[in-house]
Design a protein around this motif. Structure first.
Motif, PDB file in Angstrom:
ATOM      1  N   GLU A  41       0.835  -1.203   0.000  1.00  0.00           N
ATOM      2  CA  GLU A  41       0.000   0.000   0.000  1.00  0.00           C
ATOM      3  C   GLU A  41       0.871   1.255   0.000  1.00  0.00           C
ATOM      4  OE1 GLU A  41      -3.342   1.643  -0.699  1.00  0.00           O
ATOM      5  OE2 GLU A  41      -3.624  -0.354   0.167  1.00  0.00           O
ATOM      6  N   LEU A  71      -2.281  -6.670  -3.446  1.00  0.00           N
ATOM      7  CA  LEU A  71      -3.330  -6.071  -2.620  1.00  0.00           C
ATOM      8  C   LEU A  71      -4.732  -6.528  -3.050  1.00  0.00           C
ATOM      9  CD1 LEU A  71      -1.817  -2.477  -2.454  1.00  0.00           C
ATOM     10  CD2 LEU A  71      -2.103  -4.028  -0.515  1.00  0.00           C
ATOM     11  N   ASN A  72      -4.778  -7.565  -3.900  1.00  0.00           N
ATOM     12  CA  ASN A  72      -6.052  -8.122  -4.381  1.00  0.00           C
ATOM     13  C   ASN A  72      -6.832  -7.160  -5.276  1.00  0.00           C
ATOM     14  OD1 ASN A  72      -5.627 -10.514  -2.989  1.00  0.00           O
ATOM     15  ND2 ASN A  72      -6.720  -9.815  -1.177  1.00  0.00           N
ATOM     16  N   ARG A  73      -6.178  -6.141  -5.822  1.00  0.00           N
ATOM     17  CA  ARG A  73      -6.857  -5.197  -6.716  1.00  0.00           C
ATOM     18  C   ARG A  73      -6.585  -5.634  -8.157  1.00  0.00           C
ATOM     19  NH1 ARG A  73      -4.859   0.145  -3.282  1.00  0.00           N
ATOM     20  NH2 ARG A  73      -5.617  -0.654  -1.271  1.00  0.00           N
ATOM     21  N   ASP A 326     -12.914  -7.689  11.394  1.00  0.00           N
ATOM     22  CA  ASP A 326     -11.642  -6.957  11.384  1.00  0.00           C
ATOM     23  C   ASP A 326     -10.473  -7.906  11.124  1.00  0.00           C
ATOM     24  OD1 ASP A 326     -10.019  -4.587  11.778  1.00  0.00           O
ATOM     25  OD2 ASP A 326      -9.388  -5.492  13.669  1.00  0.00           O
ATOM     26  N   ASN A 329     -10.432  -8.814   7.463  1.00  0.00           N
ATOM     27  CA  ASN A 329      -9.922  -7.686   6.680  1.00  0.00           C
ATOM     28  C   ASN A 329      -8.405  -7.579   6.788  1.00  0.00           C
ATOM     29  OD1 ASN A 329     -12.539  -7.048   5.972  1.00  0.00           O
ATOM     30  ND2 ASN A 329     -12.762  -5.432   7.494  1.00  0.00           N
ATOM     31  N   GLN A 330      -7.892  -7.777   8.002  1.00  0.00           N
ATOM     32  CA  GLN A 330      -6.441  -7.696   8.177  1.00  0.00           C
ATOM     33  C   GLN A 330      -5.734  -8.810   7.415  1.00  0.00           C
ATOM     34  OE1 GLN A 330      -4.708  -6.885  12.064  1.00  0.00           O
ATOM     35  NE2 GLN A 330      -6.690  -6.190  12.832  1.00  0.00           N
ATOM     36  N   SER A 333      -5.672  -8.055   3.765  1.00  0.00           N
ATOM     37  CA  SER A 333      -4.834  -6.907   3.422  1.00  0.00           C
ATOM     38  C   SER A 333      -3.419  -7.310   3.039  1.00  0.00           C
ATOM     39  CB  SER A 333      -4.773  -5.917   4.600  1.00  0.00           C
ATOM     40  OG  SER A 333      -3.968  -6.427   5.662  1.00  0.00           O
ATOM     41  N   TYR A 334      -3.038  -8.545   3.367  1.00  0.00           N
ATOM     42  CA  TYR A 334      -1.706  -9.010   2.993  1.00  0.00           C
ATOM     43  C   TYR A 334      -1.625  -9.363   1.511  1.00  0.00           C
ATOM     44  CZ  TYR A 334      -0.095  -9.210   7.814  1.00  0.00           C
ATOM     45  OH  TYR A 334       0.291  -8.867   9.090  1.00  0.00           O
ATOM     46  N   GLY A 335      -2.767  -9.374   0.829  1.00  0.00           N
ATOM     47  CA  GLY A 335      -2.767  -9.661  -0.596  1.00  0.00           C
ATOM     48  C   GLY A 335      -2.691 -11.138  -0.875  1.00  0.00           C
TER      49      GLY A 335
END
Length: 389
Positions: A41, A71-73, A326, A329-330, A333-335
């Motif tokens: 990020e 980032l999974n985007r 949460d 989500n965390q 967030s590691y992708g």
């Protein structure tokens, strides 16, 4: 999926050193540095600045796209790669295209478009430059085959990786799992034994072999393996952790916890993860939470991302759904990681536990598109539909 950003950025930076300059160079180098540290990020603004300063530089888009993948985007990453696909047929364009095809394959995998993964990996492999990337490309295609239960093609890719690089241990592990899914338990055992010969001190491999024995009903072989591990005389913290895990599998939890606590006192911080698992199974949820949170705090560089799905499950049992969300989500967030599938599966269950069946159905359908080989989720979808009026 296997980590794959490092070689992409390395290859891009080599080409970059020949062509980059000024502020764009500084921004790009900073982005590469942050991404290589896993700070994806934080790396994005630097890649964006580099592109703005020198928008014709393909390398910048490659680094940016791969960071987005992590980032999974995936859709956005695809769009960035597409901007610099080159039609020319020279050395530089071929190298760039090989990296771009690979990046596109990773994006398509994340989107569940496995036919496209096969196509882009094939294109990347057809380019002879940057051959040190080929094993990672084959691995990516192999996992796409696995998701479609194309076991024979997946097996062939594993064998090709091993032929190219006998130190690529992930391929041996994947081959063992493929053999299991093909019903060839002897082949799976052989694959595990082959990789253990190459890395005898990697005790994680022994536990995977134990799971294979247990899966195939070879209880005597499984118990013998645990006995061998317990006959080891612990002289360091890591050994105590191995003993603790072995006792846990023998269902001797008191001995397991004693060994794991000894390991932790000896500075083996990973042991807290396994203590958390035992406490969770014993329904000692407060102790499980403490163990998992301590593990996360103290193991940032070598974290098992699976801890977040386990912690989410504990919070769900405590009906602390906000905290469970949460944790998911965390973890996400590691992708890209091997834990993503479990995290996304857990998201479905979390929504169900909150009676959010309409949302759960949508998430489950998205999950099934990405992981079509998971038959259990199809049954879950059928169950969710019965709950929607």
């Amino acid at each position: 999926m296997k980590k794959n950003l490092g070689k992409i950025l390395l290859a891009a930076s080599i080409a970059f050193m020949l062509t980059g300059c000024g502020e764009a160079k500084e921004a790009y180098e900073k982005g590469v540095s942050l991404a290589s540290e896993g700070k994806y990020e934080e790396s994005l603004p630097y890649f964006e600045k580099a592109i703005k300063e020198k928008e014709e530089q393909a390398d910048y888009y490659i680094g940016y796209g791969m960071a987005l993948n992590r980032l999974n985007r995936y859709q956005l990453a695809k769009e960035e790669f597409a901007k610099v696909m080159q039609e020319t047929d020279n050395k530089i364009s071929k190298k760039n295209n090989k990296q771009i095809y690979y990046g596109m394959a990773v994006s398509e995998y994340g989107l569940g478009e496995y036919d496209a993964v096969e196509e882009y990996c094939g294109k990347a492999l057809s380019i002879e430059y940057l051959e040190d990337m080929d094993c990672d490309i084959l691995y990516t295609r192999m996992v796409a085959y696995c998701q479609q239960e194309k076991w024979e093609q997946a097996k062939q890719d594993c064998q090709e990786i091993i032929k190219k690089d006998e130190k690529y241990l992930d391929a041996f592990l994947a081959l063992a799992r493929i053999e299991r899914n093909m019903g060839n338990n002897d082949g799976a055992v052989k694959a595990y034994l082959d990789v253990i010969k190459k890395d005898k001190k990697n005790y994680e491999l022994y536990f995977e072999l134990y799971e294979q024995y247990a899966y195939s009903g070879q209880e005597d072989a499984a118990n013998e393996l645990l006995t061998q591990l317990l006959e080891m005389k612990p002289d360091k913290a890591q050994d105590w952790m191995v003993a603790g895990r072995a006792y846990y599998l023998k269902k001797e939890n008191d001995k397991a916890k004693e060994c794991l606590e000894t390991a932790y006192q000896g500075k083996c911080k990973e042991s807290k993860y396994y203590l958390g698992i035992i406490y969770a199974e014993e329904k000692s949820y407060g102790q499980a939470v403490d163990a998992f949170l301590t593990y996360i705090k103290e193991n940032k560089d070598t974290l098992k991302i699976e801890v977040y799905s386990r912690l989410a499950a504990v919070y769900m049992e405590q009906r602390e759904f906000g905290k469970a969300q949460d944790m998911l989500n965390q973890g996400l967030s590691y992708g890209s990681s091997s834990a993503v599938q479990d995290l996304k599966r857990m998201q479905v269950f979390l929504l169900e536990r909150q009676n959010k069946y309409v949302e759960a159905l949508e998430v489950a359908k998205q999950y099934k598109k990405i992981y079509p080989a998971d038959d259990a989720m199809q049954k879950e979808i059928a169950f969710i539909k019965t709950r929607i009026k």
